[in-house]
Scaffold this motif. Structure first.
Motif, PDB file in Angstrom:
ATOM      1  N   ALA A   9       0.820  -1.215   0.000  1.00 12.41           N
ATOM      2  CA  ALA A   9       0.000   0.000   0.000  1.00 12.41           C
ATOM      3  C   ALA A   9       0.852   1.263   0.000  1.00 12.41           C
ATOM      4  O   ALA A   9       0.490   2.265  -0.601  1.00 12.41           O
ATOM      5  N   GLU A  55      -7.686  -0.551   7.758  1.00 11.43           N
ATOM      6  CA  GLU A  55      -8.111  -0.054   6.448  1.00 11.43           C
ATOM      7  C   GLU A  55      -7.542  -0.863   5.293  1.00 11.43           C
ATOM      8  O   GLU A  55      -8.131  -0.921   4.229  1.00 11.43           O
ATOM      9  N   ILE A  56      -6.380  -1.490   5.499  1.00  9.06           N
ATOM     10  CA  ILE A  56      -5.738  -2.242   4.419  1.00  9.06           C
ATOM     11  C   ILE A  56      -5.136  -3.522   4.987  1.00  9.06           C
ATOM     12  O   ILE A  56      -4.512  -3.520   6.047  1.00  9.06           O
ATOM     13  N   CYS A  68      -8.658  -3.271   0.589  1.00  4.97           N
ATOM     14  CA  CYS A  68      -8.765  -1.980   1.283  1.00  4.97           C
ATOM     15  C   CYS A  68     -10.205  -1.716   1.693  1.00  4.97           C
ATOM     16  O   CYS A  68     -11.141  -2.183   1.072  1.00  4.97           O
TER      17      CYS A  68
END
Length: 116
Positions: A9, A55-56, A68
């Motif tokens: 990410a 979130e990821i 995600c």
């Protein structure tokens, strides 16, 4: 959102460890399963600034396993895709050309298709 160093990410952002994205409120990562999932190899690579929400997630060793919990499509345009989409297409292209021996851009090389 904060990224873990060296994560998939963080790569498309040029190493930036913090970005602003719109959170998707429908689903959440259940922290009760964190130890089990991380013990199995899943990496929690992005969290909210207060580390409350994941979130990821990523799966190290996979060509591009990244999930995600935000909306990258909101910051995408046809000729300016979100960095996560751009990196996904790049990883898919590299994986495809590496496996088949065929350059998908030129069509050169050999690939056998069979119908079942």
């Amino acid at each position: 959102m904060h990224f873990a160093g060296g994560s998939l990410a963080a790569k498309p952002t040029g190493g930036t460890t913090e970005i602003s994205e719109r959170h998707r409120h429908r689903y959440e990562f259940n922290r009760e399963y964190e130890a089990l999932l991380t013990g199995g190899g899943l990496r929690l690579s992005g969290t909210t600034p207060d580390s409350t929400y994941v979130e990821i997630v990523e799966l190290p060793g996979h060509p591009y396993f990244l999930g995600c919990q935000f909306h990258p499509e909101f910051k995408s345009k046809p000729l300016e895709p979100h960095p996560l989409f751009r990196e996904f297409i790049t990883a898919s292209y590299k994986n495809r050309t590496g496996r088949s021996g065929q350059d998908v851009a030129t069509g050169e090389g050999s690939i056998e298709l069979t119908r079942q």
